[in-house]
Write a protein that holds these residues in place. Structure first.
Motif, PDB file in Angstrom:
ATOM      1  N   ALA A 131       0.836  -1.203   0.000  1.00  0.00           N
ATOM      2  CA  ALA A 131       0.000   0.000   0.000  1.00  0.00           C
ATOM      3  C   ALA A 131       0.870   1.252   0.000  1.00  0.00           C
ATOM      4  O   ALA A 131       0.585   2.225  -0.714  1.00  0.00           O
ATOM      5  CB  ALA A 131      -0.925  -0.012   1.212  1.00  0.00           C
ATOM      6  N   LEU A 132       1.945   1.212   0.779  1.00  0.00           N
ATOM      7  CA  LEU A 132       2.854   2.370   0.819  1.00  0.00           C
ATOM      8  C   LEU A 132       3.530   2.589  -0.526  1.00  0.00           C
ATOM      9  O   LEU A 132       3.589   3.712  -1.037  1.00  0.00           O
ATOM     10  CB  LEU A 132       3.954   2.124   1.854  1.00  0.00           C
ATOM     11  N   ALA A 133       4.070   1.497  -1.092  1.00  0.00           N
ATOM     12  CA  ALA A 133       4.774   1.602  -2.371  1.00  0.00           C
ATOM     13  C   ALA A 133       3.828   2.145  -3.447  1.00  0.00           C
ATOM     14  O   ALA A 133       4.207   3.008  -4.243  1.00  0.00           O
ATOM     15  CB  ALA A 133       5.332   0.243  -2.777  1.00  0.00           C
ATOM     16  N   GLY A 145     -14.373  -2.241   3.933  1.00  0.00           N
ATOM     17  CA  GLY A 145     -15.270  -3.142   4.656  1.00  0.00           C
ATOM     18  C   GLY A 145     -14.583  -3.629   5.916  1.00  0.00           C
ATOM     19  O   GLY A 145     -13.450  -4.103   5.863  1.00  0.00           O
ATOM     20  N   THR A 146     -15.272  -3.520   7.052  1.00  0.00           N
ATOM     21  CA  THR A 146     -14.648  -3.885   8.330  1.00  0.00           C
ATOM     22  C   THR A 146     -15.049  -5.284   8.786  1.00  0.00           C
ATOM     23  O   THR A 146     -14.835  -5.665   9.924  1.00  0.00           O
ATOM     24  CB  THR A 146     -15.044  -2.879   9.437  1.00  0.00           C
ATOM     25  N   GLY A 147     -15.671  -6.050   7.860  1.00  0.00           N
ATOM     26  CA  GLY A 147     -16.068  -7.407   8.216  1.00  0.00           C
ATOM     27  C   GLY A 147     -17.472  -7.410   8.778  1.00  0.00           C
ATOM     28  O   GLY A 147     -18.215  -6.462   8.547  1.00  0.00           O
ATOM     29  N   PRO A 148     -17.841  -8.458   9.525  1.00  0.00           N
ATOM     30  CA  PRO A 148     -16.983  -9.573   9.930  1.00  0.00           C
ATOM     31  C   PRO A 148     -16.589 -10.453   8.745  1.00  0.00           C
ATOM     32  O   PRO A 148     -17.300 -10.500   7.751  1.00  0.00           O
ATOM     33  CB  PRO A 148     -17.864 -10.332  10.918  1.00  0.00           C
ATOM     34  N   GLY A 149     -15.467 -11.164   8.908  1.00  0.00           N
ATOM     35  CA  GLY A 149     -14.964 -12.052   7.872  1.00  0.00           C
ATOM     36  C   GLY A 149     -13.758 -12.781   8.395  1.00  0.00           C
ATOM     37  O   GLY A 149     -13.223 -12.412   9.444  1.00  0.00           O
ATOM     38  N   PRO A 150     -13.332 -13.840   7.683  1.00  0.00           N
ATOM     39  CA  PRO A 150     -12.121 -14.568   8.115  1.00  0.00           C
ATOM     40  C   PRO A 150     -10.965 -13.590   8.331  1.00  0.00           C
ATOM     41  O   PRO A 150     -10.719 -12.708   7.503  1.00  0.00           O
ATOM     42  CB  PRO A 150     -11.878 -15.533   6.956  1.00  0.00           C
ATOM     43  N   PHE A 151     -10.284 -13.736   9.470  1.00  0.00           N
ATOM     44  CA  PHE A 151      -9.390 -12.685   9.968  1.00  0.00           C
ATOM     45  C   PHE A 151      -8.259 -12.278   9.037  1.00  0.00           C
ATOM     46  O   PHE A 151      -8.002 -11.091   8.848  1.00  0.00           O
ATOM     47  CB  PHE A 151      -8.750 -13.124  11.296  1.00  0.00           C
ATOM     48  N   THR A 152      -7.545 -13.258   8.475  1.00  0.00           N
ATOM     49  CA  THR A 152      -6.333 -12.875   7.744  1.00  0.00           C
ATOM     50  C   THR A 152      -6.682 -12.077   6.491  1.00  0.00           C
ATOM     51  O   THR A 152      -6.047 -11.069   6.205  1.00  0.00           O
ATOM     52  CB  THR A 152      -5.470 -14.088   7.358  1.00  0.00           C
ATOM     53  N   GLY A 153      -7.724 -12.507   5.771  1.00  0.00           N
ATOM     54  CA  GLY A 153      -8.126 -11.768   4.576  1.00  0.00           C
ATOM     55  C   GLY A 153      -8.654 -10.398   4.940  1.00  0.00           C
ATOM     56  O   GLY A 153      -8.308  -9.388   4.310  1.00  0.00           O
ATOM     57  N   LEU A 154      -9.467 -10.343   5.973  1.00  0.00           N
ATOM     58  CA  LEU A 154     -10.044  -9.076   6.429  1.00  0.00           C
ATOM     59  C   LEU A 154      -8.953  -8.053   6.728  1.00  0.00           C
ATOM     60  O   LEU A 154      -9.019  -6.893   6.319  1.00  0.00           O
ATOM     61  CB  LEU A 154     -10.883  -9.334   7.685  1.00  0.00           C
ATOM     62  N   ARG A 155      -7.898  -8.518   7.418  1.00  0.00           N
ATOM     63  CA  ARG A 155      -6.821  -7.592   7.803  1.00  0.00           C
ATOM     64  C   ARG A 155      -6.074  -7.042   6.600  1.00  0.00           C
ATOM     65  O   ARG A 155      -5.592  -5.910   6.633  1.00  0.00           O
ATOM     66  CB  ARG A 155      -5.833  -8.299   8.740  1.00  0.00           C
ATOM     67  N   VAL A 156      -5.973  -7.840   5.531  1.00  0.00           N
ATOM     68  CA  VAL A 156      -5.259  -7.369   4.336  1.00  0.00           C
ATOM     69  C   VAL A 156      -5.950  -6.120   3.790  1.00  0.00           C
ATOM     70  O   VAL A 156      -5.306  -5.118   3.462  1.00  0.00           O
ATOM     71  CB  VAL A 156      -5.191  -8.484   3.266  1.00  0.00           C
ATOM     72  N   GLY A 157      -7.282  -6.155   3.728  1.00  0.00           N
ATOM     73  CA  GLY A 157      -8.025  -4.987   3.247  1.00  0.00           C
ATOM     74  C   GLY A 157      -7.885  -3.803   4.178  1.00  0.00           C
ATOM     75  O   GLY A 157      -7.641  -2.672   3.745  1.00  0.00           O
ATOM     76  N   LEU A 158      -8.011  -4.070   5.472  1.00  0.00           N
ATOM     77  CA  LEU A 158      -7.957  -2.972   6.448  1.00  0.00           C
ATOM     78  C   LEU A 158      -6.582  -2.308   6.473  1.00  0.00           C
ATOM     79  O   LEU A 158      -6.482  -1.075   6.467  1.00  0.00           O
ATOM     80  CB  LEU A 158      -8.307  -3.504   7.843  1.00  0.00           C
ATOM     81  N   VAL A 159      -5.519  -3.113   6.487  1.00  0.00           N
ATOM     82  CA  VAL A 159      -4.186  -2.499   6.602  1.00  0.00           C
ATOM     83  C   VAL A 159      -3.821  -1.765   5.309  1.00  0.00           C
ATOM     84  O   VAL A 159      -3.135  -0.739   5.328  1.00  0.00           O
ATOM     85  CB  VAL A 159      -3.105  -3.530   7.018  1.00  0.00           C
ATOM     86  N   THR A 160      -4.318  -2.286   4.176  1.00  0.00           N
ATOM     87  CA  THR A 160      -4.087  -1.601   2.902  1.00  0.00           C
ATOM     88  C   THR A 160      -4.777  -0.234   2.930  1.00  0.00           C
ATOM     89  O   THR A 160      -4.180   0.786   2.568  1.00  0.00           O
ATOM     90  CB  THR A 160      -4.630  -2.455   1.739  1.00  0.00           C
ATOM     91  N   ALA A 161      -6.023  -0.218   3.388  1.00  0.00           N
ATOM     92  CA  ALA A 161      -6.775   1.035   3.427  1.00  0.00           C
ATOM     93  C   ALA A 161      -6.145   2.052   4.368  1.00  0.00           C
ATOM     94  O   ALA A 161      -5.935   3.214   3.994  1.00  0.00           O
ATOM     95  CB  ALA A 161      -8.222   0.754   3.840  1.00  0.00           C
ATOM     96  N   VAL A 162      -5.817   1.621   5.594  1.00  0.00           N
ATOM     97  CA  VAL A 162      -5.304   2.616   6.551  1.00  0.00           C
ATOM     98  C   VAL A 162      -3.899   3.098   6.168  1.00  0.00           C
ATOM     99  O   VAL A 162      -3.560   4.259   6.383  1.00  0.00           O
ATOM    100  CB  VAL A 162      -5.334   2.117   8.019  1.00  0.00           C
ATOM    101  N   THR A 163      -3.098   2.207   5.564  1.00  0.00           N
ATOM    102  CA  THR A 163      -1.751   2.636   5.166  1.00  0.00           C
ATOM    103  C   THR A 163      -1.832   3.614   4.000  1.00  0.00           C
ATOM    104  O   THR A 163      -1.155   4.651   3.997  1.00  0.00           O
ATOM    105  CB  THR A 163      -0.873   1.429   4.777  1.00  0.00           C
TER     106      THR A 163
END
Ligand SMILES: [Zn+2]
Lengths: 347, 220
Positions: free
Chosen positions: A100-102, B63-81
């Protein structure tokens, strides 16, 4: 080196969220958020707890690294990230964040190997790596002897643990002795008041083992020997001399590690030994390695303890070498590879 | 306004880029095991197709879920970063709310059920009613086996892959509403933003990590 590349490195392979900023071969800042206190309640690292903590800590840690380093994200020339090996769910948080950063900054991404990063971090501590270097990485997740002709693309495995990692043995023995998690620092402290009076086994050091597993390690037999010794005292109604057991166990681990590391240096004609990983913070290991290197005429390089444990600076340090040596960037589609082989320096 | 919407709470990895007055550009890949691999390239491609660069973005919705954790986090961390790097606000929307709006658009019914795959033979679910602007949640998101959801609720038109997985439990499947439509997610976020509704970016895990503390183990 004002025009040397500024690289931001992200590390999330276990329980530390690390973000480091390195310009060329200079460390600007290393920010760490650790979830170790949460894991202590469970008596060991819980992958899901670590992954949740990484998500929460990611942006605040990036923010703090930039602020303390006195740079803004717009100054960053490349983003590096641990692509593996490590805990799958934990790695994914860092890899997704780095992508995301890149993408947002329009700069190249370098997915790199966690173990090679442990080697590269010494560049920001002690300057350019002698080539080749012999590296011994010892932590809760790995115990490896590596021959490193070029940390950016040629890392060879000479041997590794065939069962428990060295740090894992410290954790397990700490539990046997009633010491808290993580075991390393507690055993180190307890051992200072003890004496080496028990002759615990040195795994894979005799006859045939030295042929077949010359540079491999084994610590599970040692752990079992300690448990049995302690259980026998308890069964006899005797007090367990915790300090002596800690000192004797620690001596057995460091003896095998340093003996094999020095043998590897000799046989491969390498004049430099680097030690990294969390166990490199152990005071007895540092002292014994220094003594034996001095005797053998080998130069010992050990980064300061904060750079031996997992951190973002090591990833940034390797990323900066990748940029300086013109190594190709990684694709935005790279996976997080929990079992990435040590010989793959980049993803 | 140029909004990027991301959802990784289900099998679908969904991305939409929506500019005012234009049709949204949407990309969805179905791959429950490779959220990390697909998401960033999808975002890059959607932006390119929309003729935009990341720097043009004004908002990010996730989307903040609920959903299987690892996939959910990929979207969230991408968005916040991305939000942090670009200096734009990030808005969180419950993924089930989005599916509910898709469901209400696909049926005339006044109430719908959303049931997605929570693995371990359970579903994430919530019940919704048609409201003036979209869907109003009648129950908070929950996780449990399909069979323990009240029968009258299970009889409602049901969106999400949970309905496909447990056909005996859900008689009224909406077969065209299985995964979050990221363009709909963008629309929900815009509407809530205009209404000044809070949109916290907090993952809806609904389950605690599977591990016992040393104190809990000792108590067993
Ligand atoms: Zn490590």
């Amino acid at each position: 080196m004002a025009d040397a590349p500024l690289v931001l490195g992200i590390e999330t392979s276990c329980d530390e969220t690390g973000v480091g900023l390195v310009r060329g071969e200079t460390l600007l800042f290393d920010a760490i958020a650790s979830s170790v206190d949460e894991h202590a309640r469970f008596g060991g690292v819980v992958p899901e707890v670590a992954s949740r903590a990484h998500l929460e800590a990611m942006v605040p840690t990036i923010e703090r690294a930039c602020r303390e380093a006195g740079v803004t994200l717009r100054d960053v020339d490349a983003v590096a990230v641990t692509a593996g090996p490590g805990l799958a769910g934990a790695l994914m948080v860092g890899v997704a964040s780095a992508k995301a950063l890149a993408l947002a900054l329009g700069v190249p991404l370098h997915g790199v190997n966690h173990l090679a990063s442990h080697v590269a971090v010494d560049i920001v501590e002690h300057g350019p790596l002698p080539e080749p270097t012999l590296a011994m990485l010892v932590s809760g997740g790995h115990s490896s002897l590596l021959l490193v002709p070029d940390v950016t693309h040629d890392v060879r495995s000479l041997g590794s643990t065939i069962d428990d990692a060295a740090g894992e043995a410290f954790d397990k023995v700490a539990r046997v002795l009633g010491l808290p998690f993580p075991g390393g620092p507690h055993i180190d402290r307890a051992a200072r008041d003890g004496a080496v009076v028990i002759d615990f086994p040195r795994g894979l050091t005799t006859g045939r083992d030295m042929e077949r597993h010359r540079f491999d390690f084994s610590f599970s037999g040692l752990k079992t020997a300690v448990s049995r010794w302690v259980a026998a005292r308890e069964a006899a109604g005797e007090a367990v001399p915790v300090a002596d057991v800690a000192a004797s166990f620690q001596e057995a681990v460091t003896d095998v590690l340093t003996r094999k590391a020095i043998l590897a240096c000799r046989e491969h004609g390498v004049g430099h030994l680097q030690i990294g990983g969390g166990v490199a913070a152990n005071s007895r290991l540092r002292a014994m390695a220094q003594e034996r290197c001095d005797d053998a005429g080998i130069e010992l390089r050990v980064p300061r303890p904060g750079l031996c444990t997992d951190n973002g600076a090591m990833v940034a340090a390797l990323g900066a070498q990748m940029v300086l040596k013109g190594r190709p960037a990684s694709d935005l589609g790279i996976p997080a590879d929990s079992s990435m082989p040590v010989t793959d320096v980049s993803a | 306004m140029l909004i990027l919407a991301i959802d990784t709470a289900t099998t679908a990895i969904g991305v939409a880029v929506h500019r005012d007055g234009a049709d949204p550009v949407t990309s969805v890949v179905l791959d429950a095991r490779a959220h990390t691999e697909h998401l960033a390239p999808l975002v890059a491609r959607a932006l390119e197709q929309a003729g935009s660069t990341p720097r043009d973005l004004t908002d990010i919705a996730v989307g903040t879920g609920p959903g299987p954790f690892t996939g959910l986090r990929v979207g969230l961390v991408t968005a916040v970063t991305m939000g942090y790097a670009l200096g734009v606000p990030v808005h969180g929307v419950c993924s089930l709310d989005v599916l509910a709006e898709q469901a209400l658009a696909a049926t005339d019914a006044d109430e719908v059920l959303v049931a997605t795959d929570a693995r371990r033979r359970e579903v994430y679910w919530a019940r919704y009613a048609r409201a003036e602007d979209g869907a109003r949640a009648l129950t908070p998101p929950a996780v449990e086996p399909a069979a323990t959801i009240p029968e009258d609720t299970r009889a409602l038109p049901t969106a999400g892959r949970g309905a496909l997985l447990y056909p005996d439990a859900f008689p009224a499947v909406l077969p065209d509403v299985l995964d979050v439509d990221p363009a709909r997610l963008a629309a929900v976020a815009r509407r809530r933003l205009a209404a000044g509704a809070p949109m916290p970016v907090e993952p809806l895990y609904l389950r605690r990590p599977d591990a016992l503390t040393t104190a809990e183990r000792a108590a067993r």
